[in-house]
Design an enzyme around this catalytic site. Structure first.
Site, PDB file in Angstrom:
ATOM      1  N   ARG A  91      -4.845   4.138   5.096  1.00  0.00           N
ATOM      2  CA  ARG A  91      -3.835   4.296   4.052  1.00  0.00           C
ATOM      3  C   ARG A  91      -3.357   5.751   3.949  1.00  0.00           C
ATOM      4  NH1 ARG A  91      -1.060   0.699   3.710  1.00  0.00           N
ATOM      5  NH2 ARG A  91      -0.518   0.800   1.499  1.00  0.00           N
ATOM      6  N   HIS A 132      -0.837   6.495   0.730  1.00  0.00           N
ATOM      7  CA  HIS A 132      -1.636   6.907  -0.425  1.00  0.00           C
ATOM      8  C   HIS A 132      -2.222   8.292  -0.223  1.00  0.00           C
ATOM      9  CE1 HIS A 132      -1.635   3.251  -2.831  1.00  0.00           C
ATOM     10  NE2 HIS A 132      -1.835   2.542  -1.737  1.00  0.00           N
ATOM     11  N   HIS A 172      -4.778  -1.700  -1.488  1.00  0.00           N
ATOM     12  CA  HIS A 172      -5.523  -2.073  -0.292  1.00  0.00           C
ATOM     13  C   HIS A 172      -7.012  -1.786  -0.487  1.00  0.00           C
ATOM     14  CE1 HIS A 172      -1.641  -2.418   1.644  1.00  0.00           C
ATOM     15  NE2 HIS A 172      -2.175  -2.661   2.825  1.00  0.00           N
ATOM     16  N   ARG A 214       3.382   8.447  -4.474  1.00  0.00           N
ATOM     17  CA  ARG A 214       3.029   8.130  -3.086  1.00  0.00           C
ATOM     18  C   ARG A 214       3.431   9.323  -2.208  1.00  0.00           C
ATOM     19  NH1 ARG A 214       1.462   2.886  -1.742  1.00  0.00           N
ATOM     20  NH2 ARG A 214       1.757   1.348  -3.405  1.00  0.00           N
TER      21      ARG A 214
END
Length: 339
Positions: free
Chosen positions: A161, A167, A114, A79
């Site tokens: 995101r 991400h 997501h 991440r």
């Protein structure tokens, strides 16, 4: 992957600088793209519009989120918020990026949950709406409108995101493409009207399958808690670390919702037949009930108790939407007509 990650960090920095004035919008988008929204928002709304579509939404949400967890355990995706520090590539020229309350998720990053769950669930809704519009209007233009909106939603969730540093762009793209594939396939095999034992087997299969993979990877020396340690190390506010973002939270959510779907269809096969006005009331009551259910704080220690309560909570979600609320509304409206 180092160059891909580096480019992703610079893209996140550019987005944060360019879209800084719309920060609240992107935080709202990432909130609405949370997989939980598929269970707590999309499911009740679609169910009262079309029973089959509602069941499909819950089915696709649970299976796609479970598959996302399996992929994350195998792919070990980084991440951005922790990779910046762990890579040690930005000592002299650190990126000017911020973290947010939605940044510090504790699971691995690839593919984006997501993006994957949103693309799978929204495909069900978009394709159903497109078919409905074409059936009643025979307009190719109107049929294309839901798919255009579908693309806009996916792009918005993907940007949110990357913007929140949760991400990398390639993880969002991978999640979106995988979710579309899953949505197309699972929408053809919706378990409407299947017996309770089918859903019990699905629920236990998801649980045992994930535990088997987890145990197998741990046996071969792979520490699946690595991402949790990194999230706690590099999150700028430890209060943003939440247990409900841990991998086993999504697992128990998926298993509980599948068992709950079976129980709801067992208690009331075929559901309640309601006119449009009572259905609108059901949407309002179900949404309020699920909102307050989700707001109830659960004890996080011991973790097993927390996960068990998550399982029970999401087992109740289909009961509320498919049995309790429509049964209550049916009783009240039928009594009113009788009076």
């Amino acid at each position: 992957m180092q160059s891909v990650h580096t480019q992703g960090i610079w893209m996140a920095e550019a987005l944060q600088k360019t879209l800084a004035d719309y920060e609240d919008v992107w935080l709202f988008v990432t909130h609405m793209g949370d997989p939980k929204a598929a269970f707590l928002l999309c499911f009740p709304v679609t169910y009262y519009l079309s029973r089959r579509t509602g069941v499909a939404v819950l089915w696709v949400a649970a299976i796609s989120e479970w598959l996302n967890l399996m992929f994350k355990w195998v792919l070990f995706g980084e991440r951005p918020f922790w990779w910046i520090g762990e890579s040690r590539l930005f000592g002299k020229n650190p990126p000017q990026v911020r973290q947010f309350s939605t940044t510090c998720e504790t699971g691995p990053g690839s593919p984006s949950g997501h993006a994957m769950v949103t693309s799978a669930v929204c495909w069900v809704m978009a394709s159903t709406l497109a078919s409905f519009l074409y059936l009643h209007t025979r307009s190719v233009l109107l049929r294309a409108a839901p798919y255009l909106l579908y693309v806009v939603v996916l792009v918005a969730v993907g940007i949110s995101r990357v913007f929140t540093l949760a991400h990398f762009p390639h993880q969002v793209i991978a999640g979106s493409l995988t979710g579309i594939t899953i949505g197309v396939f699972l929408n053809r095999v919706v378990p409407e009207g299947r017996p309770l034992r089918f859903f019990f087997h699905v629920s236990m299969g998801l649980l045992l399958g994930s535990l088997l993979l987890y145990t197998g990877l741990e046996y071969f020396g792979i520490n699946l808690s690595w991402s949790i340690a990194l999230a706690m190390k590099w999150c700028s506010h430890l209060a943003w670390i939440r247990l409900d973002t841990a991998p086993f939270s999504s697992l128990t959510r998926d298993c509980g919702s599948m068992l709950g779907l079976g129980l709801a269809q067992y208690w009331k096969p075929g559901g309640w037949s309601l006119p449009w006005t009572p259905r609108a009331l059901c949407v309002a009551l179900s949404s309020m009930a699920l909102y307050h259910m989700n707001r109830v704080a659960l004890p996080t220690s011991p973790p097993l108790l927390f996960y068990s309560l998550i399982f029970i909570r999401f087992t109740l979600v289909p009961q509320v939407v498919m049995v309790f609320v429509p049964g209550l509304v049916h009783h009240l409206t039928a009594k009113k007509k009788k009076d």
